[in-house]
Scaffold this motif. Structure first.
Motif, PDB file in Angstrom:
ATOM      1  N   GLY A   1       0.767  -1.245   0.000  1.00  0.00           N
ATOM      2  CA  GLY A   1       0.000   0.000   0.000  1.00  0.00           C
ATOM      3  C   GLY A   1       0.789   1.281   0.000  1.00  0.00           C
ATOM      4  N   ALA A   2       2.127   1.212  -0.151  1.00  0.00           N
ATOM      5  CA  ALA A   2       2.925   2.438  -0.215  1.00  0.00           C
ATOM      6  C   ALA A   2       2.677   3.151  -1.539  1.00  0.00           C
ATOM      7  CB  ALA A   2       4.408   2.120  -0.067  1.00  0.00           C
TER       8      ALA A   2
ATOM      9  N   ARG B  69      -2.066   6.862  -4.312  1.00  0.00           N
ATOM     10  CA  ARG B  69      -1.496   6.718  -5.652  1.00  0.00           C
ATOM     11  C   ARG B  69      -2.429   5.936  -6.565  1.00  0.00           C
ATOM     12  NH1 ARG B  69       2.398  10.033  -6.840  1.00  0.00           N
ATOM     13  NH2 ARG B  69       3.958   9.219  -5.391  1.00  0.00           N
ATOM     14  N   GLU B  70      -3.089   4.928  -6.036  1.00  0.00           N
ATOM     15  CA  GLU B  70      -4.062   4.186  -6.840  1.00  0.00           C
ATOM     16  C   GLU B  70      -5.186   5.109  -7.290  1.00  0.00           C
ATOM     17  OE1 GLU B  70      -3.409  -0.103  -4.529  1.00  0.00           O
ATOM     18  OE2 GLU B  70      -5.176   1.130  -4.110  1.00  0.00           O
ATOM     19  N   PHE B  71      -5.649   5.960  -6.379  1.00  0.00           N
ATOM     20  CA  PHE B  71      -6.725   6.893  -6.729  1.00  0.00           C
ATOM     21  C   PHE B  71      -6.270   7.837  -7.841  1.00  0.00           C
ATOM     22  CE2 PHE B  71      -9.226  10.710  -6.511  1.00  0.00           C
ATOM     23  CZ  PHE B  71     -10.515  10.271  -6.234  1.00  0.00           C
TER      24      PHE B  71
ATOM     25  N   TRP C  92       3.057  10.227 -10.788  1.00  0.00           N
ATOM     26  CA  TRP C  92       4.052  10.317  -9.721  1.00  0.00           C
ATOM     27  C   TRP C  92       4.595  11.742  -9.581  1.00  0.00           C
ATOM     28  CZ3 TRP C  92       2.169   5.914 -11.134  1.00  0.00           C
ATOM     29  CH2 TRP C  92       2.225   4.820 -10.283  1.00  0.00           C
ATOM     30  N   GLY C  93       4.490  12.524 -10.652  1.00  0.00           N
ATOM     31  CA  GLY C  93       4.772  13.944 -10.554  1.00  0.00           C
ATOM     32  C   GLY C  93       6.200  14.360 -10.785  1.00  0.00           C
ATOM     33  N   TYR C  94       7.059  13.438 -11.231  1.00  0.00           N
ATOM     34  CA  TYR C  94       8.444  13.765 -11.518  1.00  0.00           C
ATOM     35  C   TYR C  94       9.040  12.628 -12.329  1.00  0.00           C
ATOM     36  CZ  TYR C  94       8.867  10.646  -7.562  1.00  0.00           C
ATOM     37  OH  TYR C  94       8.709   9.577  -6.721  1.00  0.00           O
TER      38      TYR C  94
ATOM     39  N   ALA D  63       5.794  16.703  -4.462  1.00  0.00           N
ATOM     40  CA  ALA D  63       5.086  16.137  -5.606  1.00  0.00           C
ATOM     41  C   ALA D  63       3.842  15.380  -5.168  1.00  0.00           C
ATOM     42  CB  ALA D  63       6.019  15.215  -6.392  1.00  0.00           C
ATOM     43  N   LEU D  64       3.964  14.575  -4.121  1.00  0.00           N
ATOM     44  CA  LEU D  64       2.833  13.775  -3.655  1.00  0.00           C
ATOM     45  C   LEU D  64       1.754  14.654  -3.038  1.00  0.00           C
ATOM     46  CD1 LEU D  64       1.829  10.933  -3.571  1.00  0.00           C
ATOM     47  CD2 LEU D  64       3.098  10.541  -1.474  1.00  0.00           C
TER      48      LEU D  64
END
Length: 229
Positions: free
Chosen positions: A94-95, A158-160, A184-186, A114-115
């Motif tokens: 789940g990370a 992240r799944e969402f 992931w944003g980068y 980013a997250l």
């Protein structure tokens, strides 16, 4: 400003991460073992958790799995090994992201920003764009909740984000590299299996038959898309 939990049994490292994040304006709580991570996450509302893989009492994978039973807070795992197996296991539990030790604190701050940016951007969407329904799957961007045929589905942050991007552009095929950069944003060079793991986890949660997906489809040799037909 965001509230972040940092948990690692290396107290000097925790002190350094805390100092740097607080200098960025974040509120930072700390812990030193897996059970502390679970207890703090249960007792408080965090915008993000940074969690070490190797810890006493309860390791990072176990703590991540426990936290996922009651929270979808974004989790970044710290791993000293740098092996693909550890990274993929983290995603399985789940990370949302990982950082390999030793690391540059600038990388930590970039990953955190980013997250958090991706999560906050989603929450700021206009009211008429907050709920999206396709093929029995409904996403509420404001509440960051998901339903399949009216049944609530628990997704990690992240799944969402990944499902949301694909559903916002049905039938558009994204390569793994595009998904890594957009979700992931980068730049996430070379970690394409990360996408495969998240797609498989999403299929297990929203597909009627994950082995024969009808929604999250593969365009062989190209990438993935959400079937909006």
């Amino acid at each position: 400003m965001a509230r972040i939990l940092v948990v690692d049994d290396e107290k000097v490292m925790v002190k350094g991460i805390r100092f740097n994040l607080e200098n960025e304006g974040y509120t930072v709580d700390v812990g030193y073992d897996g059970w502390q991570a679970v207890e703090l996450a249960r007792a408080n509302e965090y915008d993000l958790i940074i969690l070490d893989l190797m810890m006493p009492e309860l390791d990072g994978l176990g703590a991540c799995m426990e936290i996922r039973t009651f929270s979808t807070v974004p989790i970044i795992m710290l791993t000293a090994r740098g092996e693909d197996t550890d990274k993929l296991l983290g995603f399985e539990y789940g990370a949302d992201d990982y950082i390999t030790k030793p690391f540059n604190i600038l990388e930590v701050k970039a990953r955190v920003k980013a997250l958090l940016r991706r999560s906050s951007t989603t929450r700021r969407q206009e009211d008429d764009r907050q709920r999206l329904t396709l093929a029995g799957v409904t996403l509420d961007s404001a509440a960051r909740t998901t339903w399949k045929d009216g049944v609530l589905v628990e997704l990690t942050a992240r799944e969402f984000d990944l499902l949301e991007l694909l559903m916002q552009h049905p039938n558009r095929v994204y390569s793994r590299e595009q998904l890594l950069n957009l979700v992931w944003g980068y730049e996430y060079t070379g970690e394409y299996r990360t996408v495969d793991v998240h797609i498989r986890r999403l299929r297990e949660k929203v597909e009627q038959d994950p082995a024969h997906p009808a929604l999250l489809c593969t365009k062989w040799g190209v990438g993935y898309y959400f079937n909006g037909n």
